[in-house]
Design a protein around this motif. Structure first.
Motif, short mmCIF file in Angstrom:
data_model
loop_
_atom_site.label_atom_id
_atom_site.label_comp_id
_atom_site.label_asym_id
_atom_site.label_seq_id
_atom_site.Cartn_x
_atom_site.Cartn_y
_atom_site.Cartn_z
N LYS A 28 0.80 -1.22 0.00
CA LYS A 28 0.00 0.00 0.00
C LYS A 28 0.84 1.28 0.00
O LYS A 28 0.53 2.22 -0.73
CB LYS A 28 -0.92 -0.03 1.23
N PHE A 29 1.90 1.30 0.79
CA PHE A 29 2.63 2.54 0.99
C PHE A 29 4.01 2.57 0.33
O PHE A 29 4.59 3.64 0.17
CB PHE A 29 2.79 2.81 2.49
N LYS A 30 4.54 1.39 -0.02
CA LYS A 30 5.88 1.35 -0.61
C LYS A 30 5.87 0.93 -2.07
O LYS A 30 6.93 0.78 -2.68
CB LYS A 30 6.78 0.41 0.20
N GLY A 31 4.67 0.70 -2.61
CA GLY A 31 4.56 0.40 -4.03
C GLY A 31 5.01 -0.98 -4.44
O GLY A 31 5.30 -1.21 -5.62
N HIS A 32 5.07 -1.93 -3.51
CA HIS A 32 5.46 -3.30 -3.86
C HIS A 32 4.25 -4.04 -4.44
O HIS A 32 3.68 -4.94 -3.80
CB HIS A 32 5.99 -4.04 -2.63
N THR A 33 3.88 -3.67 -5.65
CA THR A 33 2.67 -4.22 -6.25
C THR A 33 2.79 -5.70 -6.58
O THR A 33 1.78 -6.37 -6.80
CB THR A 33 2.30 -3.44 -7.53
N HIS A 34 4.02 -6.24 -6.59
CA HIS A 34 4.17 -7.69 -6.82
C HIS A 34 3.54 -8.49 -5.68
O HIS A 34 3.25 -9.68 -5.86
CB HIS A 34 5.66 -8.04 -6.95
N LEU A 35 3.32 -7.85 -4.52
CA LEU A 35 2.69 -8.54 -3.40
C LEU A 35 1.19 -8.70 -3.59
O LEU A 35 0.54 -9.46 -2.86
CB LEU A 35 2.96 -7.79 -2.10
N ALA A 36 0.61 -7.98 -4.55
CA ALA A 36 -0.84 -8.06 -4.77
C ALA A 36 -1.25 -9.47 -5.19
O ALA A 36 -2.35 -9.93 -4.84
CB ALA A 36 -1.27 -7.04 -5.82
N ASN A 37 -0.40 -10.16 -5.92
CA ASN A 37 -0.75 -11.50 -6.37
C ASN A 37 -0.82 -12.50 -5.23
O ASN A 37 -1.85 -13.17 -5.05
CB ASN A 37 0.22 -11.97 -7.46
N PRO A 38 0.23 -12.65 -4.40
CA PRO A 38 0.11 -13.60 -3.29
C PRO A 38 -0.94 -13.19 -2.27
O PRO A 38 -1.66 -14.03 -1.73
CB PRO A 38 1.52 -13.62 -2.68
N LEU A 39 -1.05 -11.90 -1.98
CA LEU A 39 -2.07 -11.45 -1.04
C LEU A 39 -3.46 -11.65 -1.61
O LEU A 39 -4.41 -11.98 -0.89
CB LEU A 39 -1.85 -9.98 -0.68
N GLY A 40 -3.59 -11.48 -2.92
CA GLY A 40 -4.87 -11.73 -3.58
C GLY A 40 -5.26 -13.19 -3.51
O GLY A 40 -6.44 -13.52 -3.35
N ARG A 41 -4.28 -14.10 -3.61
CA ARG A 41 -4.58 -15.53 -3.48
C ARG A 41 -5.05 -15.86 -2.07
O ARG A 41 -5.97 -16.66 -1.87
CB ARG A 41 -3.35 -16.37 -3.84
N LEU A 42 -4.41 -15.24 -1.08
CA LEU A 42 -4.84 -15.44 0.30
C LEU A 42 -6.26 -14.92 0.50
O LEU A 42 -7.09 -15.58 1.13
CB LEU A 42 -3.88 -14.72 1.25
N LEU A 43 -6.55 -13.77 -0.06
CA LEU A 43 -7.89 -13.18 0.08
C LEU A 43 -8.94 -14.05 -0.61
O LEU A 43 -10.04 -14.23 -0.10
CB LEU A 43 -7.90 -11.77 -0.50
N TYR A 44 -8.59 -14.60 -1.77
CA TYR A 44 -9.52 -15.47 -2.48
C TYR A 44 -9.80 -16.74 -1.68
O TYR A 44 -10.95 -17.20 -1.62
CB TYR A 44 -8.96 -15.83 -3.85
N ALA A 45 -8.77 -17.30 -1.04
CA ALA A 45 -8.96 -18.49 -0.21
C ALA A 45 -9.89 -18.18 0.96
O ALA A 45 -10.73 -19.01 1.34
CB ALA A 45 -7.61 -19.00 0.30
N THR A 46 -9.77 -16.98 1.51
CA THR A 46 -10.66 -16.56 2.60
C THR A 46 -12.09 -16.40 2.11
O THR A 46 -13.05 -16.80 2.78
CB THR A 46 -10.16 -15.24 3.21
N TYR A 47 -12.24 -15.84 0.93
CA TYR A 47 -13.56 -15.69 0.31
C TYR A 47 -14.22 -17.06 0.12
O TYR A 47 -15.39 -17.26 0.47
CB TYR A 47 -13.41 -14.96 -1.02
N ARG A 48 -13.48 -18.01 -0.40
CA ARG A 48 -14.04 -19.34 -0.64
C ARG A 48 -14.35 -20.08 0.67
O ARG A 48 -15.21 -20.96 0.70
CB ARG A 48 -13.07 -20.17 -1.48
N HIS A 49 -13.66 -19.70 1.72
CA HIS A 49 -13.90 -20.34 3.02
C HIS A 49 -15.23 -19.88 3.63
O HIS A 49 -15.96 -20.69 4.23
CB HIS A 49 -12.76 -20.02 3.98
N TYR A 50 -15.56 -18.60 3.49
CA TYR A 50 -16.73 -18.05 4.17
C TYR A 50 -17.97 -17.91 3.29
O TYR A 50 -19.09 -17.84 3.82
CB TYR A 50 -16.39 -16.67 4.75
N TRP A 51 -17.80 -17.87 1.98
CA TRP A 51 -18.95 -17.68 1.10
C TRP A 51 -19.07 -18.86 0.13
O TRP A 51 -18.09 -19.24 -0.53
CB TRP A 51 -18.83 -16.39 0.31
#
Length: 283
Positions: free
Chosen positions: A140-163
């Motif tokens: 968010k603050f340092k521009g490491h946009t390459h982290l969006a992919n692994p964090l997005g995978r984690l978020l998707y796994a959380t989405y599939r867990h609850y919905w």
């Protein structure tokens, strides 16, 4: 040769000019990746020590927090990658706040009983601490946009867990005001969801909401101040799009819920049937 391995280990082996690569890319690519991992260790975003990615991945494969561990194993050493707190029951059935007592079933917290609010429920992958906090801040603050992919995978796994399938119709990232977007260069909420493998029944609408006015950062404000700061800051940019739909708001962090409440209010006024919230972290 080492430079070639380092630069192209994640690319198609044909591009390396290796004889016979077209016939056996499934052999060449893993070999080059292993060579690169051995010869060029990564630097941990947490402790800043050098580490080998394969060792971090091997450790996380057996972890209870393996979704986050595997997602972040390329960026944090085996020690740091496990230093975060997964969200787990008992928690508030609505806002997702984790109770200090680790005994008993999920139930409404006192604040949600007194003031239910507009969104139906909120869930997060982990607490806003440790490795997860560092990763979010780096994105968010340092521009490491390459982290969006692994964090997005984690978020998707959380989405599939609850919905479950059929629970959600529209997915909407929380927007930034255009001024902040120009300064930052990206909307982290959008980056987190843009690569999700959604079925045809669920649609991601990147501009379902609009931030109508710039607001000062919420950091350092209490609950009341946050609510006042964000009041009437959001509106729908596609009037009628959410009518009768179940909408999932996506953001990086949920703190007091003021932003989520403001977004949900705008969507419900537009005719949304229900609004849920999903974030990487719960502060």
């Amino acid at each position: 040769m080492f430079r070639v391995c380092r630069r192209y280990c994640g690319a198609d082996a044909v591009g390396l000019g290796i004889p016979g690569a077209e016939a056996m890319p499934f052999l060449v690519k893993p070999l080059l990746a292993a060579m690169a991992n051995a010869l060029f260790p990564a630097r941990c975003l947490g402790c800043r020590q050098l580490f080998h990615r394969q060792a971090a991945r091997a450790k996380e494969d057996g972890s209870e927090k393996s979704d986050a561990g595997r997602a972040l194993a390329d960026y944090f050493c085996p020690v740091c990658s496990g230093q975060w707190t997964a969200v787990a029951s008992p928690l508030c059935s609505r806002c997702g706040m984790v109770f200090k007592s680790r005994v008993g079933p999920d139930h409404f917290c006192g604040r949600c009983l007194e003031r239910p609010g507009t969104f139906t429920r909120a869930r997060a992958a982990g607490a806003y601490d440790g490795t997860l906090q560092l990763a979010i801040q780096a994105l968010k603050f340092k521009g490491h946009t390459h982290l969006a992919n692994p964090l997005g995978r984690l978020l998707y796994a959380t989405y599939r867990h609850y919905w479950l399938d059929g629970d959600i119709d529209l997915i909407a990232p929380v927007p930034l005001h255009r001024r902040r977007f120009r300064r930052r260069g990206f909307n982290q909420a959008l980056l987190l969801v843009k690569a999700w493998p959604l079925s045809g029944e669920v649609v991601m609408v990147r501009d379902l909401l609009a931030r109508n006015r710039p607001t000062p950062p919420q950091t350092g404000l209490d609950r009341r101040q946050r609510r006042i700061n964000i009041k009437n800051a959001f509106g729908v940019s596609r009037p009628g799009e959410s009518v009768g739909k179940r909408v999932l708001l996506v953001d990086d962090v949920l703190t007091t819920g003021a932003t989520a409440e403001a977004c949900a209010t705008a969507l419900l006024k537009d005719g949304a049937k229900r609004v849920d919230v999903l974030t990487l972290a719960r502060a």
